[in-house]
Scaffold this motif. Structure first.
Motif, PDB file in Angstrom:
ATOM      1  N   GLU A  66       0.833  -1.200   0.000  1.00 30.71           N
ATOM      2  CA  GLU A  66       0.000   0.000   0.000  1.00 30.71           C
ATOM      3  C   GLU A  66       0.873   1.258   0.000  1.00 30.71           C
ATOM      4  O   GLU A  66       0.589   2.217  -0.714  1.00 30.71           O
ATOM      5  CB  GLU A  66      -0.937  -0.004   1.195  1.00 30.71           C
ATOM      6  CG  GLU A  66      -1.953   1.111   1.141  1.00 30.71           C
ATOM      7  CD  GLU A  66      -3.037   0.992   2.189  1.00 30.71           C
ATOM      8  OE1 GLU A  66      -3.745   2.002   2.384  1.00 30.71           O
ATOM      9  OE2 GLU A  66      -3.188  -0.070   2.815  1.00 30.71           O
ATOM     10  N   CYS A  67       1.940   1.259   0.777  1.00 30.79           N
ATOM     11  CA  CYS A  67       2.874   2.389   0.792  1.00 30.79           C
ATOM     12  C   CYS A  67       3.484   2.607  -0.588  1.00 30.79           C
ATOM     13  O   CYS A  67       3.546   3.736  -1.089  1.00 30.79           O
ATOM     14  CB  CYS A  67       3.992   2.158   1.801  1.00 30.79           C
ATOM     15  SG  CYS A  67       3.487   2.197   3.518  1.00 30.79           S
ATOM     16  N   LEU A  68       3.928   1.525  -1.196  1.00 35.23           N
ATOM     17  CA  LEU A  68       4.541   1.623  -2.525  1.00 35.23           C
ATOM     18  C   LEU A  68       3.546   2.111  -3.560  1.00 35.23           C
ATOM     19  O   LEU A  68       3.905   2.859  -4.474  1.00 35.23           O
ATOM     20  CB  LEU A  68       5.126   0.273  -2.931  1.00 35.23           C
ATOM     21  CG  LEU A  68       6.320  -0.194  -2.097  1.00 35.23           C
ATOM     22  CD1 LEU A  68       6.722  -1.612  -2.485  1.00 35.23           C
ATOM     23  CD2 LEU A  68       7.487   0.755  -2.223  1.00 35.23           C
ATOM     24  N   SER A  69       2.291   1.738  -3.424  1.00 36.81           N
ATOM     25  CA  SER A  69       1.249   2.215  -4.340  1.00 36.81           C
ATOM     26  C   SER A  69       1.105   3.726  -4.246  1.00 36.81           C
ATOM     27  O   SER A  69       0.978   4.411  -5.265  1.00 36.81           O
ATOM     28  CB  SER A  69      -0.073   1.523  -4.025  1.00 36.81           C
ATOM     29  OG  SER A  69      -1.099   2.045  -4.832  1.00 36.81           O
ATOM     30  N   TYR A  70       1.140   4.268  -3.020  1.00 41.33           N
ATOM     31  CA  TYR A  70       1.074   5.708  -2.847  1.00 41.33           C
ATOM     32  C   TYR A  70       2.278   6.387  -3.494  1.00 41.33           C
ATOM     33  O   TYR A  70       2.165   7.435  -4.116  1.00 41.33           O
ATOM     34  CB  TYR A  70       1.000   6.110  -1.374  1.00 41.33           C
ATOM     35  CG  TYR A  70      -0.397   6.057  -0.817  1.00 41.33           C
ATOM     36  CD1 TYR A  70      -1.301   7.084  -1.066  1.00 41.33           C
ATOM     37  CD2 TYR A  70      -0.814   5.001  -0.023  1.00 41.33           C
ATOM     38  CE1 TYR A  70      -2.584   7.051  -0.553  1.00 41.33           C
ATOM     39  CE2 TYR A  70      -2.099   4.966   0.498  1.00 41.33           C
ATOM     40  CZ  TYR A  70      -2.973   5.986   0.225  1.00 41.33           C
ATOM     41  OH  TYR A  70      -4.227   5.963   0.743  1.00 41.33           O
ATOM     42  N   ILE A  71       3.435   5.798  -3.344  1.00 38.33           N
ATOM     43  CA  ILE A  71       4.647   6.380  -3.908  1.00 38.33           C
ATOM     44  C   ILE A  71       4.582   6.366  -5.436  1.00 38.33           C
ATOM     45  O   ILE A  71       4.872   7.377  -6.083  1.00 38.33           O
ATOM     46  CB  ILE A  71       5.890   5.637  -3.413  1.00 38.33           C
ATOM     47  CG1 ILE A  71       6.086   5.881  -1.913  1.00 38.33           C
ATOM     48  CG2 ILE A  71       7.133   6.056  -4.186  1.00 38.33           C
ATOM     49  CD1 ILE A  71       7.103   4.965  -1.255  1.00 38.33           C
TER      50      ILE A  71
END
Length: 75
Positions: A66-71
């Protein structure tokens, strides 16, 4: 929520410390959070454009994705 973090911490540490008390872990985390939020320099506070990721009930891999998706996508 602090209760979920306390449960995780308790489950991580109880094998090493069999007499560990969940309520003490919860109390300690609440105390530390309060200190972190109110210290004079470098207080932990969310800014207006903060992104909040609720990782309650998620695996490390799910939270990371999920963090990587935001990035990558900005959302």
């Amino acid at each position: 929520p602090v209760e979920i973090r306390a449960r995780r911490r308790y489950e991580q540490e109880v094998e090493k410390e069999p007499n560990l008390d969940y309520l003490e872990v919860l109390k300690d985390l609440k105390k530390r959070d309060k200190l972190d939020e109110t210290r004079e320099a470098g207080a932990l506070k969310m800014v207006e454009d903060s992104i909040v990721i609720n990782n309650a009930g998620k695996s490390i891999s799910e939270a990371l994705n999920e963090c990587l998706s935001y990035i990558k996508n900005g959302k």
